[in-house]
Design an enzyme around this catalytic site. Sequence first.
Site, short mmCIF file in Angstrom:
data_model
loop_
_atom_site.label_atom_id
_atom_site.label_comp_id
_atom_site.label_asym_id
_atom_site.label_seq_id
_atom_site.Cartn_x
_atom_site.Cartn_y
_atom_site.Cartn_z
N HIS A 82 51.73 -20.48 -42.91
CA HIS A 82 51.25 -20.69 -41.54
C HIS A 82 50.80 -22.13 -41.37
CE1 HIS A 82 49.29 -19.71 -37.72
NE2 HIS A 82 48.36 -20.54 -38.12
N SER A 183 41.36 -14.75 -35.83
CA SER A 183 42.57 -14.57 -35.04
C SER A 183 43.81 -14.88 -35.89
CB SER A 183 42.50 -15.51 -33.81
OG SER A 183 43.75 -15.65 -33.21
N LYS A 187 46.69 -11.91 -38.06
CA LYS A 187 48.16 -11.86 -37.97
C LYS A 187 48.79 -11.95 -39.35
CE LYS A 187 47.52 -14.83 -34.63
NZ LYS A 187 47.20 -15.47 -33.38
N1 URA Z 1 45.88 -19.92 -33.18
C1 URA Z 1 45.63 -18.59 -33.17
O1 URA Z 1 46.50 -17.80 -33.49
N2 URA Z 1 44.41 -18.18 -32.80
C2 URA Z 1 43.42 -19.01 -32.46
O2 URA Z 1 42.34 -18.58 -32.16
C3 URA Z 1 43.70 -20.41 -32.46
C4 URA Z 1 44.95 -20.83 -32.83
#
Ligand code: URA
Length: 438
Positions: A82, A183, A187
């Site tokens: 990422h 956040s 993912k």
């Molecule tokens: N990218 C994300 O996926 N979430 C965030 O809060 C900031 C950047």
Amino acid sequence: MNILELITKKRDGQSLTPEEIDFLVHEYNNGGIPDYQMSAMLMSIYFQGLNNKETNALTAALAASGETLDFSSLDNMVVDKHSSGGVGDKVTLVLVPLVAAAGVPVAKISGRGLGFSGGTIDKLESIPGFSAELTTAFFMELVKKNNLAIMVQTESITPADGKLYALRDVTGTVENISLIAASIMSKKIAGGACAILLDIKTGRGAFMQSREEAFHLAEIMVRIGKDMGKRIVSVVTDMNQPLGYTVGNALEVKEAIAVLKGEGPVDVERLCIVLGGYILALSGRVRNPEEGQEQLRRLLESGAALEKFRQMVISQGGRPECLDDLTLLPQATFTDELRAPKAGYIREIDARIVGKVALSLGTGRSYKGEEIDPGAGVVLKYKVGDRVSENDLIACIYHNKENIRETACRELLNAFSIGDKKVETASIILGVVPPFPS
Ligand code: URA
């Protein structure tokens, strides 16, 4: 549980229990908490922060709000990569086939680009026919078969994060480090990889403009990952000038293909090799990152990484001829040239300005769902530290918008700072969290 009590509890600086956080995420996701109360909660979190336990609980609740992938039936450990986002960041396009060619399965789920930093999916979809809109079943099948697939994040993965992010975006609550870490990590957790490499960018073209913030975010995300049983490393990298020379979807695909052919810019190749070395070490394929780097250099030289990229393009519907004939990729109609106003050394090429100019040419979206122009973008002719003569060609813009060419050129010129003294160029790799091996 009562939402009003939870809001006041957080507002007054107390910690929420994992059960309370679970309740908040679950109820908000299912429409049981209205936006106005969740906004108040987010603002309370923004000011009071979240401790480690709360951040972990939020990550877990967001990850569990939708589909979670499970690659445990594969013999090899699946990895994910990422980037926190930057300008000209085409690393994923090179790194994932490179690592997959080394025998490490990569399952990459990405969002579409928003704002001045581009998105991997948009770049790949500039290859005619290529689609990242895969079902999770097909995505998992490709990872098993080819060691590699890239899928756009669907609403079935971390839906609560999607809703919450949209609310944070309009309530001034995006810039909280715990909310950002939870956040992103939710993912990654839902994506099912066992090993995760994070490229946290810092500088003018990055979300995290200061190094301190970038290292802090890296540390929080590594801690979350470890607490959730993942092998994880964060590399903090420089994003003051754009990566490589190109900014824009098809333009970046061309540059990534050049790197895969061993003909790309040094900074992109070096970054991919270094990050890849950590991935191979995390996955247990090699004893240390340096050994991984050696192996990856050989895979670039032999053309194996390019062939892996070709296999991914074919499997996801793209036209593989584009790799051999780059003119088959989308091209913009108009080209404008930018020339050096004076002789000297390039001291700065402000990535944020370049990213914004590229955005104005149509490379990205100012709002969700906006059409993008796959052929548009900026090509730089120099890097920081290079010497130029007066009137040298320093950049070109490619676009289909005749009416903005003057403004775009004027703005782009502001990205360049040219001085009399040669500047020392800093390393692109600023640090690794935790220091490897740990
Ligand atoms: N990218 C994300 O996926 N979430 C965030 O809060 C900031 C950047």
